[in-house]
Design a protein around this motif. Structure first.
Motif, PDB file in Angstrom:
ATOM      1  N   UNK A   1       0.791  -0.928  -0.446  1.00  0.00           N
ATOM      2  CA  UNK A   1       0.031  -0.101   0.355  1.00  0.00           C
ATOM      3  C   UNK A   1       1.012   0.687   0.335  1.00  0.00           C
ATOM      4  N   UNK A   2       2.049   0.602  -0.123  1.00  0.00           N
ATOM      5  CA  UNK A   2       2.973   2.061  -0.812  1.00  0.00           C
ATOM      6  C   UNK A   2       3.477   2.939   0.831  1.00  0.00           C
ATOM      7  N   UNK A   3       4.091   1.564   1.716  1.00  0.00           N
ATOM      8  CA  UNK A   3       4.171   2.364   3.408  1.00  0.00           C
ATOM      9  C   UNK A   3       6.095   3.108   3.483  1.00  0.00           C
ATOM     10  N   UNK A   4       7.023   2.413   2.272  1.00  0.00           N
ATOM     11  CA  UNK A   4       8.499   3.060   1.859  1.00  0.00           C
ATOM     12  C   UNK A   4       7.707   4.792   1.388  1.00  0.00           C
ATOM     13  N   UNK A   5       6.710   4.893   0.157  1.00  0.00           N
ATOM     14  CA  UNK A   5       6.752   6.275  -0.244  1.00  0.00           C
ATOM     15  C   UNK A   5       6.505   7.040   0.563  1.00  0.00           C
ATOM     16  N   UNK A   6       5.081   6.444   1.391  1.00  0.00           N
ATOM     17  CA  UNK A   6       4.801   6.788   2.603  1.00  0.00           C
ATOM     18  C   UNK A   6       5.976   7.897   3.384  1.00  0.00           C
ATOM     19  N   UNK A   7       6.887   6.802   3.826  1.00  0.00           N
ATOM     20  CA  UNK A   7       8.167   7.298   4.697  1.00  0.00           C
ATOM     21  C   UNK A   7       8.480   8.504   3.952  1.00  0.00           C
ATOM     22  N   UNK A   8       8.749   8.793   2.165  1.00  0.00           N
ATOM     23  CA  UNK A   8       9.629   8.263   1.900  1.00  0.00           C
ATOM     24  C   UNK A   8       9.449  10.419   1.620  1.00  0.00           C
ATOM     25  N   UNK A   9       8.021  10.770   1.778  1.00  0.00           N
ATOM     26  CA  UNK A   9       6.753  11.933   1.354  1.00  0.00           C
ATOM     27  C   UNK A   9       7.431  12.460   2.931  1.00  0.00           C
ATOM     28  N   UNK A  10       6.717  11.841   3.946  1.00  0.00           N
ATOM     29  CA  UNK A  10       6.919  12.471   5.400  1.00  0.00           C
ATOM     30  C   UNK A  10       8.335  13.038   5.214  1.00  0.00           C
TER      31      UNK A  10
ATOM     32  N   UNK B   1       0.600   0.763  -4.155  1.00  0.00           N
ATOM     33  CA  UNK B   1       1.465   0.329  -4.860  1.00  0.00           C
ATOM     34  C   UNK B   1       0.914  -1.290  -5.601  1.00  0.00           C
ATOM     35  N   UNK B   2      -0.118  -1.234  -5.104  1.00  0.00           N
ATOM     36  CA  UNK B   2      -0.803  -1.957  -6.405  1.00  0.00           C
ATOM     37  C   UNK B   2      -1.863  -2.565  -6.731  1.00  0.00           C
TER      38      UNK B   2
END
Length: 371
Positions: free
Chosen positions: A195-204, A262-263
């Motif tokens: 669901x985009x955990x890594x991208x969410x952390x990057x955005x934060x 992401x899916x």
């Protein structure tokens, strides 16, 4: 109507994902209309007092009845929990005699194969397009009536299996989510890897001036099974908490809902849960997410760089004219007739009754009348 829903996933209170909430609320809604729903589901294990008690009940039930499924009253309708729901389904259905069995989630092919032994009418509800999760070839059960949770999902099954599925959006009484909101944080619900955990952390990390709030289970390992670096969560603008029983407490603080999946997510019900309170979403264009969000937010390609996501988020946060427009569109999206509880219950009743009538008609057409 007596309905047995079979879900090979874990269920409340051991799981609080979107499918579990949808099934729970659907059972409550059908019960309010005079039906008798029940759930057969998988058992997670003895991780807490509830798990220990359930494990003991499964052993007692197996010895007393020969059916390894524990009945409990944790919810307002009957729930049976088993280590292997498919294995106990024929015996449990034979004892309980539901009017219809609904395969809802998980290994639906195995559920339908087991349920065929009972001679009871069948219905399949599909909530994902991960065909390898079904426990077999879905084409083998394509003759069973199907309900899909989005047009995206229905189209995928039509293309792959020639199935003509009825579309009923996830059941979610939106009045139970509507709240006044202080609009203080960016909220990410159920931040799984897919669901985009890594991208969410990057955005934060790219938006240190904005407060972020992650709600739900944080993944422990990455896609290859390696342990994740929990230090990535040590951002001063990021807080994390488990799911709450009442998500209104979460949405009451939310200014923007983040859903960078992401899916090919089949729908994305949290989007509508937020939109009913005028909370817009910043989400990816994957799967059924655009169908859920409509124009009540900003959608970006899942593979867009984190910098582009951060720029879009800042626009939503700082541009009051844009934000007000997206808030109004979010409310409009959540007000669609297809998302209203009474309409959805009507649709479910019609689908259940049609499946029962089709089964009876097929049975009668197969009978040979005496000469």
């Amino acid at each position: 109507m007596k309905i047995l829903f079979v879900n090979t996933h874990y269920f409340l209170p051991q799981s609080r994902g979107g499918m579990a909430n949808t099934l729970d609320q659907l059972c409550r809604g059908l019960a309010d209309r005079g039906h008798t729903p029940g759930v057969l589901c998988a058992f997670l294990g003895s991780r807490d007092m509830f798990g220990l008690a359930t494990r003991a009940r499964i052993k007692v039930a197996a010895m007393a009845t020969g059916i390894g499924a524990a009945h409990d009253a944790a919810l307002s309708y009957p729930v049976w929990r088993a280590w292997h729901p498919v294995d106990v389904l024929p015996a449990l259905a034979g004892r309980e005699q539901p009017d219809i069995i609904v395969a809802m989630g998980g290994k639906v092919v195995q559920v339908i194969d087991a349920a065929r032994q009972t001679g009871i009418p069948l219905l399949t509800q599909v909530h994902d397009v991960e065909f390898d999760w079904h426990g077999g070839d879905f084409a083998h059960i394509a003759d069973v009536p199907v309900v899909a949770n989005s047009q995206f999902t229905a189209d995928a099954y039509r293309t792959a299996f020639g199935v003509d599925a009825q579309v009923i959006y996830p059941f979610m009484p939106l009045d139970q989510y509507r709240t006044d909101t202080h609009r203080r944080v960016v909220t990410f619900v159920n931040p799984l890897l897919r669901k985009g955990f890594r991208l969410g952390v990057e955005i934060a990390a790219l938006c240190p001036e904005l407060p972020f709030h992650f709600v739900g289970a944080i993944p422990d390992v990455d896609e290859t099974g390696r342990e994740l670096d929990r230090g990535m969560l040590a951002l001063p603008n990021l807080t994390v908490e488990p799911f709450r029983g009442d998500m209104r407490d979460v949405y009451a603080q939310t200014r923007v809902l983040l859903a960078p999946s992401q899916w090919n997510e089949a729908y994305g019900r949290v989007i509508n849960e937020a939109q009913v309170s005028g909370i817009p979403v910043l989400a990816s264009t994957r799967g059924g997410i655009p169908e859920a969000a409509q124009d009540g937010g900003i959608l970006l390609p899942a593979d867009a760089p984190a910098e582009r996501w951060a720029t879009a988020l800042r626009r939503m946060w700082n541009d009051e004219t844009l934000y007000a427009d997206l808030c109004a569109k979010a409310v409009h999206s959540a007000s669609r007739p297809q998302l209203q509880a009474e309409t959805q219950l009507d649709q479910h009743e019609c689908a259940l009754e049609a499946a029962i009538n089709d089964h009876r008609a097929a049975h009668l057409s197969g009978c040979q009348l005496p000469a």
